[in-house]
Each structure stands twice: as structure tokens, then as C-alpha cells.
Write a protein that holds these residues in place. Structure first.
Motif, PDB file in Angstrom:
ATOM      1  N   LEU A  91       1.092  -1.294   0.005  1.00 52.83           N
ATOM      2  CA  LEU A  91       0.193   0.384  -0.038  1.00 52.83           C
ATOM      3  C   LEU A  91       1.000   1.489  -0.119  1.00 52.83           C
ATOM      4  O   LEU A  91       0.731   2.126  -1.053  1.00 52.83           O
ATOM      5  N   ALA A  92       2.022   1.326   0.846  1.00 53.77           N
ATOM      6  CA  ALA A  92       2.674   2.548   1.031  1.00 53.77           C
ATOM      7  C   ALA A  92       3.570   1.998  -0.117  1.00 53.77           C
ATOM      8  O   ALA A  92       3.374   3.934  -1.285  1.00 53.77           O
ATOM      9  N   ALA A  93       4.185   0.906  -1.380  1.00 55.52           N
ATOM     10  CA  ALA A  93       3.897   1.700  -2.800  1.00 55.52           C
ATOM     11  C   ALA A  93       2.993   2.463  -3.492  1.00 55.52           C
ATOM     12  O   ALA A  93       3.581   3.311  -4.157  1.00 55.52           O
ATOM     13  N   ARG A  94       2.399   1.662  -3.468  1.00 57.65           N
ATOM     14  CA  ARG A  94       1.631   2.061  -4.714  1.00 57.65           C
ATOM     15  C   ARG A  94       0.709   3.789  -4.211  1.00 57.65           C
ATOM     16  O   ARG A  94       0.653   4.428  -5.239  1.00 57.65           O
ATOM     17  N   ALA A  95       1.029   4.576  -2.997  1.00 60.17           N
ATOM     18  CA  ALA A  95       0.356   5.871  -2.420  1.00 60.17           C
ATOM     19  C   ALA A  95       1.832   6.530  -2.900  1.00 60.17           C
ATOM     20  O   ALA A  95       1.689   7.652  -3.446  1.00 60.17           O
ATOM     21  N   ARG A  96       3.067   5.919  -2.934  1.00 62.17           N
ATOM     22  CA  ARG A  96       3.928   6.704  -3.423  1.00 62.17           C
ATOM     23  C   ARG A  96       4.402   7.188  -4.522  1.00 62.17           C
ATOM     24  O   ARG A  96       4.057   8.284  -5.478  1.00 62.17           O
ATOM     25  N   LEU A  97       3.805   5.992  -5.776  1.00 59.85           N
ATOM     26  CA  LEU A  97       3.707   6.232  -7.017  1.00 59.85           C
ATOM     27  C   LEU A  97       2.609   6.871  -7.547  1.00 59.85           C
ATOM     28  O   LEU A  97       2.280   8.108  -8.096  1.00 59.85           O
ATOM     29  N   ALA A  99       0.862   9.132  -6.072  1.00 52.89           N
ATOM     30  CA  ALA A  99       1.276  10.779  -5.406  1.00 52.89           C
ATOM     31  C   ALA A  99       2.624  11.786  -6.249  1.00 52.89           C
ATOM     32  O   ALA A  99       2.681  12.810  -6.251  1.00 52.89           O
ATOM     33  N   ALA A 100       3.542  10.281  -7.099  1.00 48.40           N
ATOM     34  CA  ALA A 100       3.408  11.406  -8.469  1.00 48.40           C
ATOM     35  C   ALA A 100       3.784  11.782  -9.596  1.00 48.40           C
ATOM     36  O   ALA A 100       4.005  12.944  -9.438  1.00 48.40           O
TER      37      ALA A 100
END
Length: 283
Positions: free
Chosen positions: A10-16, A18-19
Motif C-alpha cells: 500500500l505504501a508503494a502504491r501511495a508513493r507512485l 502521489a507522484a
């Protein structure tokens, strides 16, 4: 595609996700209409942004082809934004994956570092002309200090905007991968190809006539079956994720239309038949 993601996924998805901000969302909505120069500029910036968000590397900052679910989490976030954007980035990942899996230490240091820093757009020229086509498939012949490449490749994603292209060529019973700089090729590319539904993806055919590629920019020769198996799996994965992204955006568009459109004094979503159809689409 709505898995029970782990906290890390979920953190990886959120970072992408938010890009790309709201303004980028407006641009992505009309990406299919952009001219080649504008697309090249936007995709260069996109590579930088996803690099900053950790798309190309693992949690320790090392180039990674990622575990299946982590890669899926990252890719799904991008495909939800735009299939054209995602497949452009996916082509760079395929280029990097070939180098990371089959290249030597010097090649990995040069090209994976450039991708991880957001400084390189990659492409993979894999598809030969279909059987019966007059065009010749790509072949490689050994010469002093390298290989001479001649033949054609079809539908090369990123061809007209890439900084490097991994060109697969048959060398006897094996395959070589030539890491070619597009600027050295001259008039090697066709006009940009029409891609229905993926007009933001820059595709073209390419032709080489005796291009000599030095050994430092050659990977292999490798067993052809090994390279084909590696690429086929990852191509299927990428196309599946892109298709799901298209379907999810289609659902959201249908839902928004039904939620806001009024017929005979009531919104469409309040009509049972429409609501049922949307529920089936969601599931």
C-alpha cells in the motif's frame, strides 16, 4: 485487482500515486491527443518522478525487478492513471530488466544507475515482422569487435523517444541483445504508428542496415528460449495490468456519468437497472 495489499505494498502504491498531482491528472486525461515533442517532454518528467517515488528500486535503493505482488502494487497505481503512461514506463523497466538479468557488471552499473535516477527512457525491439512479410527479421553477424545488425522490428514502444533501445537479433541458434543509441541510427524508424486507445504510447517500426554494435554494448549471445521466456512472461504481465487499468477507469467514468446525469428528474444511478449494471462492472 483489489487484493488485500500489505502495508508495504500500500505504501508503494501511495508513493507512485502521489507522484502525479491534480494538474497531471488533467494532462493525463488528454495524453492521447498530445504531439510527439510534448509527449517526449512529459514522459521524461514522468521517469524522473517515478524514480523519486522508488519505482525502479527496492526498499534499500537497489535496482529491482521486485517480487510479484510488490511489482503489481506499483504497476497497478500507474495503470490506474493512464495505460499509455504505464506502458511507456513499463518499456523502460523491460529494458532495465534485460540489462539487470543478462548484462555484465559494467552494463548494469551504467544503465541501471541511469534508469534508477530517472535519467533514461528505454525501449525493447523484440517483435520481428510476421511470417510471410517481405521484410527480413533482425539478424546479427559476428564482426571484429562486435556484431553487425540487419533487419526489421515491428511496433517498438518508446522507439521515437528512447535514449537506448535493446534490439534483439538472431545470431545462429542464439540471441544477442544490442543496446543501441537511437541518435546513431539515422532514418531507421517509420512514422509514428497509430495505436487505438493507447495514442499516448509512442510506437514505431525500425530497420537496421548493417549497423555495427561494439561488444561493450552487446549482451550475449544467449539461448533464444531463455530470452523469449523471460520477455513473454513480463510482456503478458504488463499488458494485463494495463488492461485492468483501462477497465477501472472505464468503470469510474461510467459511475460518474450515472451519478451526475439526470433523466426525468432523477440521476441515472437511482435507476435500478443502471445501478445493477454498475455493481456487476465493479465486481
Amino acid at each position: 485487482m483489489d487484493f488485500e495489499w500489505t502495508k508495504e505494498e500500500l505504501a508503494a502504491r501511495a508513493r507512485l500515486d502521489a507522484a502525479f498531482g491534480d494538474a497531471d491528472g488533467e494532462l493525463l486525461a488528454v495524453l492521447e491527443l498530445a504531439e510527439l515533442d510534448d509527449l517526449a517532454e512529459f514522459m521524461s518528467v514522468a521517469h524522473e518522478r517515478v524514480a523519486a517515488a522508488g519505482y525502479w528500486v527496492d526498499d534499500e535503493g537497489v535496482w529491482s525487478d521486485d517480487g510479484y505482488m510488490t511489482a503489481l502494487a506499483k504497476d497497478a497505481a500507474l495503470a490506474d492513471r493512464s495505460a499509455s503512461l504505464y506502458l511507456t514506463l513499463r518499456s523502460t523497466r523491460l529494458f532495465g530488466g534485460l540489462v539487470g538479468t543478462f548484462g555484465d557488471d559494467a552494463q548494469r552499473a551504467t544503465w541501471l544507475g541511469a534508469i534508477a535516477g530517472g535519467d533514461l527512457i528505454g525501449a525493447v525491439a523484440w517483435s520481428d515482422p510476421p511470417e510471410g512479410d517481405e521484410a527480413a527479421p533482425m539478424v546479427a553477424a559476428r564482426v571484429d569487435g562486435g556484431f553487425r545488425l540487419s533487419g526489421e522490428k515491428r511496433t517498438v514502444a518508446n522507439a521515437l523517444i528512447a535514449d537506448r533501445i535493446a534490439v534483439l537479433a538472431t545470431a545462429g541458434d542464439e540471441t544477442v541483445i544490442a543496446l543501441v543509441e537511437p541518435e546513431t541510427l539515422g532514418p531507421a524508424f517509420s512514422e509514428r504508428l497509430a495505436t487505438l486507445g493507447l495514442s499516448g504510447l509512442v510506437m514505431a517500426d525500425m530497420r537496421l542496415d548493417g549497423l555495427v554494435v561494439p561488444d561493450a554494448e552487446i549482451i550475449g549471445p544467449l539461448p533464444s528460449a531463455t530470452v523469449t521466456s523471460w520477455l513473454s512472461h513480463r510482456q503478458d504481465f504488463g499488458l494485463t495490468v494495463a488492461c485492468v487499468g483501462v477497465m477501472r477507469r472505464a468503470y469510474r467514468a461510467a459511475y460518474e456519468h450515472a451519478r451526475t446525469s439526470v433523466r426525468d428528474g432523477k440521476t441515472l444511478i437511482k435507476r435500478q437497472a443502471v445501478a445493477f449494471e454498475l455493481a456487476e462492472m465493479f465486481m
